[in-house]
Design a protein around this motif. Structure first.
Motif, PDB file in Angstrom:
ATOM      1  N   GLY A  87      -9.648 -43.004  12.303  1.00  0.00           N
ATOM      2  CA  GLY A  87      -9.844 -41.652  12.824  1.00  0.00           C
ATOM      3  C   GLY A  87      -8.656 -40.750  12.570  1.00  0.00           C
ATOM      4  O   GLY A  87      -8.806 -39.588  12.189  1.00  0.00           O
ATOM      5  N   ARG A  88      -7.444 -41.282  12.766  1.00  0.00           N
ATOM      6  CA  ARG A  88      -6.246 -40.468  12.536  1.00  0.00           C
ATOM      7  C   ARG A  88      -6.050 -40.174  11.049  1.00  0.00           C
ATOM      8  O   ARG A  88      -5.604 -39.084  10.683  1.00  0.00           O
ATOM      9  CB  ARG A  88      -5.028 -41.174  13.116  1.00  0.00           C
ATOM     10  N   GLN A  89      -6.376 -41.139  10.192  1.00  0.00           N
ATOM     11  CA  GLN A  89      -6.230 -40.887   8.761  1.00  0.00           C
ATOM     12  C   GLN A  89      -7.206 -39.815   8.293  1.00  0.00           C
ATOM     13  O   GLN A  89      -6.854 -38.950   7.483  1.00  0.00           O
ATOM     14  CB  GLN A  89      -6.396 -42.185   7.975  1.00  0.00           C
ATOM     15  N   LEU A  90      -8.425 -39.847   8.799  1.00  0.00           N
ATOM     16  CA  LEU A  90      -9.374 -38.787   8.451  1.00  0.00           C
ATOM     17  C   LEU A  90      -8.901 -37.438   8.976  1.00  0.00           C
ATOM     18  O   LEU A  90      -9.066 -36.408   8.303  1.00  0.00           O
ATOM     19  CB  LEU A  90     -10.757 -39.123   8.999  1.00  0.00           C
ATOM     20  N   ALA A  91      -8.282 -37.430  10.153  1.00  0.00           N
ATOM     21  CA  ALA A  91      -7.713 -36.184  10.683  1.00  0.00           C
ATOM     22  C   ALA A  91      -6.571 -35.692   9.801  1.00  0.00           C
ATOM     23  O   ALA A  91      -6.373 -34.479   9.635  1.00  0.00           O
ATOM     24  CB  ALA A  91      -7.228 -36.398  12.115  1.00  0.00           C
ATOM     25  N   ASP A  92      -5.815 -36.615   9.196  1.00  0.00           N
ATOM     26  CA  ASP A  92      -4.749 -36.221   8.266  1.00  0.00           C
ATOM     27  C   ASP A  92      -5.336 -35.528   7.040  1.00  0.00           C
ATOM     28  O   ASP A  92      -4.763 -34.556   6.527  1.00  0.00           O
ATOM     29  CB  ASP A  92      -3.935 -37.443   7.846  1.00  0.00           C
ATOM     30  N   TRP A  93      -6.457 -36.030   6.551  1.00  0.00           N
ATOM     31  CA  TRP A  93      -7.131 -35.357   5.433  1.00  0.00           C
ATOM     32  C   TRP A  93      -7.557 -33.943   5.841  1.00  0.00           C
ATOM     33  O   TRP A  93      -7.365 -32.984   5.077  1.00  0.00           O
ATOM     34  CB  TRP A  93      -8.367 -36.159   5.003  1.00  0.00           C
ATOM     35  N   ASP A  94      -8.164 -33.822   7.025  1.00  0.00           N
ATOM     36  CA  ASP A  94      -8.561 -32.491   7.501  1.00  0.00           C
ATOM     37  C   ASP A  94      -7.356 -31.555   7.558  1.00  0.00           C
ATOM     38  O   ASP A  94      -7.439 -30.382   7.168  1.00  0.00           O
ATOM     39  CB  ASP A  94      -9.178 -32.594   8.901  1.00  0.00           C
ATOM     40  N   ALA A  95      -6.228 -32.081   8.047  1.00  0.00           N
ATOM     41  CA  ALA A  95      -5.015 -31.268   8.172  1.00  0.00           C
ATOM     42  C   ALA A  95      -4.475 -30.869   6.802  1.00  0.00           C
ATOM     43  O   ALA A  95      -3.971 -29.756   6.622  1.00  0.00           O
ATOM     44  CB  ALA A  95      -3.955 -32.034   8.963  1.00  0.00           C
ATOM     45  N   ALA A  96      -4.572 -31.777   5.830  1.00  0.00           N
ATOM     46  CA  ALA A  96      -4.111 -31.454   4.474  1.00  0.00           C
ATOM     47  C   ALA A  96      -4.943 -30.335   3.867  1.00  0.00           C
ATOM     48  O   ALA A  96      -4.414 -29.416   3.221  1.00  0.00           O
ATOM     49  CB  ALA A  96      -4.171 -32.708   3.599  1.00  0.00           C
ATOM     50  N   ILE A  97      -6.255 -30.397   4.076  1.00  0.00           N
ATOM     51  CA  ILE A  97      -7.130 -29.333   3.570  1.00  0.00           C
ATOM     52  C   ILE A  97      -6.787 -28.005   4.242  1.00  0.00           C
ATOM     53  O   ILE A  97      -6.682 -26.956   3.581  1.00  0.00           O
ATOM     54  CB  ILE A  97      -8.611 -29.703   3.795  1.00  0.00           C
ATOM     55  N   ALA A  98      -6.596 -28.041   5.558  1.00  0.00           N
ATOM     56  CA  ALA A  98      -6.231 -26.817   6.277  1.00  0.00           C
ATOM     57  C   ALA A  98      -4.911 -26.260   5.768  1.00  0.00           C
ATOM     58  O   ALA A  98      -4.742 -25.035   5.634  1.00  0.00           O
ATOM     59  CB  ALA A  98      -6.150 -27.103   7.779  1.00  0.00           C
ATOM     60  N   HIS A  99      -3.969 -27.155   5.460  1.00  0.00           N
ATOM     61  CA  HIS A  99      -2.655 -26.710   4.992  1.00  0.00           C
ATOM     62  C   HIS A  99      -2.752 -25.988   3.653  1.00  0.00           C
ATOM     63  O   HIS A  99      -2.166 -24.901   3.492  1.00  0.00           O
ATOM     64  CB  HIS A  99      -1.718 -27.911   4.871  1.00  0.00           C
ATOM     65  N   VAL A 100      -3.453 -26.563   2.694  1.00  0.00           N
ATOM     66  CA  VAL A 100      -3.496 -25.921   1.374  1.00  0.00           C
ATOM     67  C   VAL A 100      -4.225 -24.579   1.442  1.00  0.00           C
ATOM     68  O   VAL A 100      -3.937 -23.669   0.653  1.00  0.00           O
ATOM     69  CB  VAL A 100      -4.124 -26.845   0.306  1.00  0.00           C
ATOM     70  N   LYS A 101      -5.129 -24.424   2.388  1.00  0.00           N
ATOM     71  CA  LYS A 101      -5.830 -23.143   2.533  1.00  0.00           C
ATOM     72  C   LYS A 101      -4.911 -22.035   3.026  1.00  0.00           C
ATOM     73  O   LYS A 101      -5.209 -20.848   2.812  1.00  0.00           O
ATOM     74  CB  LYS A 101      -7.010 -23.297   3.498  1.00  0.00           C
ATOM     75  N   THR A 102      -3.808 -22.412   3.682  1.00  0.00           N
ATOM     76  CA  THR A 102      -2.890 -21.396   4.212  1.00  0.00           C
ATOM     77  C   THR A 102      -1.824 -20.985   3.204  1.00  0.00           C
ATOM     78  O   THR A 102      -1.104 -20.012   3.436  1.00  0.00           O
ATOM     79  CB  THR A 102      -2.170 -21.915   5.474  1.00  0.00           C
ATOM     80  N   ARG A 103      -1.694 -21.693   2.098  1.00  0.00           N
ATOM     81  CA  ARG A 103      -0.594 -21.447   1.164  1.00  0.00           C
ATOM     82  C   ARG A 103      -0.964 -20.326   0.192  1.00  0.00           C
ATOM     83  O   ARG A 103      -2.051 -20.350  -0.414  1.00  0.00           O
ATOM     84  CB  ARG A 103      -0.253 -22.723   0.384  1.00  0.00           C
ATOM     85  N   ASP A 104      -0.045 -19.388   0.007  1.00  0.00           N
ATOM     86  CA  ASP A 104      -0.321 -18.284  -0.905  1.00  0.00           C
ATOM     87  C   ASP A 104       0.016 -18.625  -2.348  1.00  0.00           C
ATOM     88  O   ASP A 104      -0.193 -17.800  -3.245  1.00  0.00           O
ATOM     89  CB  ASP A 104       0.414 -17.010  -0.467  1.00  0.00           C
ATOM     90  N   ASP A 105       0.548 -19.839  -2.584  1.00  0.00           N
ATOM     91  CA  ASP A 105       0.826 -20.259  -3.956  1.00  0.00           C
ATOM     92  C   ASP A 105      -0.289 -21.142  -4.518  1.00  0.00           C
ATOM     93  O   ASP A 105      -0.154 -21.700  -5.609  1.00  0.00           O
ATOM     94  CB  ASP A 105       2.171 -20.993  -4.054  1.00  0.00           C
ATOM     95  N   LEU A 106      -1.402 -21.265  -3.779  1.00  0.00           N
ATOM     96  CA  LEU A 106      -2.554 -22.052  -4.226  1.00  0.00           C
ATOM     97  C   LEU A 106      -3.832 -21.245  -4.059  1.00  0.00           C
ATOM     98  O   LEU A 106      -3.888 -20.323  -3.246  1.00  0.00           O
ATOM     99  CB  LEU A 106      -2.674 -23.345  -3.409  1.00  0.00           C
TER     100      LEU A 106
END
Length: 307
Positions: A87-106
């Motif tokens: 469950g925590r590893q899947l939450a890490d994936w969700d967090a990674a997706i959320a992170h890249v969506k916030t970056r203005d260099d991607l």
């Protein structure tokens, strides 16, 4: 996308749950708002164990790459250490997706996920939950815990139960976890003990890097019940399954059954073993196929409409 693109690598981190995940971000030089692929590893593995090799090739093709380490492992946060929580590893994936969506260099509208082994199963689950993704790659994926347990043999599975019980008691008492090796020699107690498991696993660890070949034993019952391959039928974007014909960890017959249920699945089969995918000629063949797949599905919408 150029096959000879230069790139830069940056140490980054992102919040997940009550802690953080450490990651590398690979950015193709001179590419404004590149698409990005997120890479997560397998059972107890960290990004230093050859995720960089894949990420570099993707960046050379003009695709940014975020290679991260799960919480509780490596230089990521989380207590206790060496805790493998699905469950925590899947939450890490969700967090990674959320992170890249916030970056203005991607380009947060062109995201793919890439997972290997246990992470290959996670990639299927995550792709089934995130319809906004453009593509997914599932490499030598763990798709069915029961099938993997039967491959090890019921006797071996039964022998680890006292250790599981001891770790569950440790959890209740708040004491240090009881550990089991991630990879071990045949006949020993370990999550993976096929003949190629221990040498194959350790071959991925960079020389001189400290690495703990162990995990809290409480995860074993959850692994046996875990069947991420069932989510393949719900993956609506293109997904590439890279399957080992001789896989000793994730039986290929069951994986192929699941892969064929994906509406837009593509299947590539290789004669290399589960742990051979990361090195030498098998790596070169795999990464070439994956670059072609990702480049095809992460290109701008305008380019796809013109082709």
């Amino acid at each position: 996308m150029s096959a000879t693109q230069t790139f830069s690598r940056h140490d980054v981190s992102f919040a997940s749950g009550d802690s953080t995940c450490a990651a590398w971000l690979y950015l193709p030089t001179g590419v404004a708002s590149p698409p990005v692929v997120i890479l997560g590893h397998g059972l107890g593995a960290v990004r230093e164990m050859r995720l960089d090799a894949f990420a570099e090739r993707f960046a050379e093709a003009g695709i940014a790459a975020l290679a991260f380490t799960y919480r509780h492992f490596g230089d990521s946060g989380g207590q206790p250490r060496q805790l493998l929580s699905i469950g925590r590893q899947l939450a890490d994936w969700d967090a990674a997706i959320a992170h890249v969506k916030t970056r203005d260099d991607l380009d947060g509208t062109r995201i793919a996920v890439w997972g290997s082994s246990f992470g290959g199963g996670h990639a299927i689950t995550i792709a089934s939950r995130h319809s906004e993704l453009r593509a997914a790659v599932s490499q030598c994926p763990f798709t069915d815990g029961l099938a993997s347990a039967l491959a090890v043999g019921p006797t071996a599975s039964f022998k680890v139960m006292p250790l599981v019980a001891r770790d569950l008691v440790a959890k209740l008492r708040g004491s240090a976890p009881a550990m089991i090796p991630l990879a071990g020699a045949p006949g020993t107690q370990a999550l993976m003990n096929a003949p190629d498991a221990l040498p194959g696993y350790l071959a991925l660890v960079p020389s001189g890097m400290p690495f703990r070949n162990e995990v809290a034993a409480r995860v074993i019952p959850t692994i046996v019940r875990h069947r991420p391959g069932r989510a393949a039928k719900d993956v609506r974007m293109p997904i590439l399954f890279c399957v080992s014909n001789t896989d000793t960890v994730a039986p290929p017959a069951q994986t192929l059954k699941y892969a064929r249920t994906a509406p837009h699945g593509e299947i590539k089969q290789y004669d290399a073993g589960h742990f051979e995918f990361y090195l030498g000629d098998p790596f070169e063949e795999l990464v070439r196929d994956q670059v072609e797949f990702l480049s095809r599905h992460l290109e701008p919408v305008e380019a796809r409409e013109m082709s």
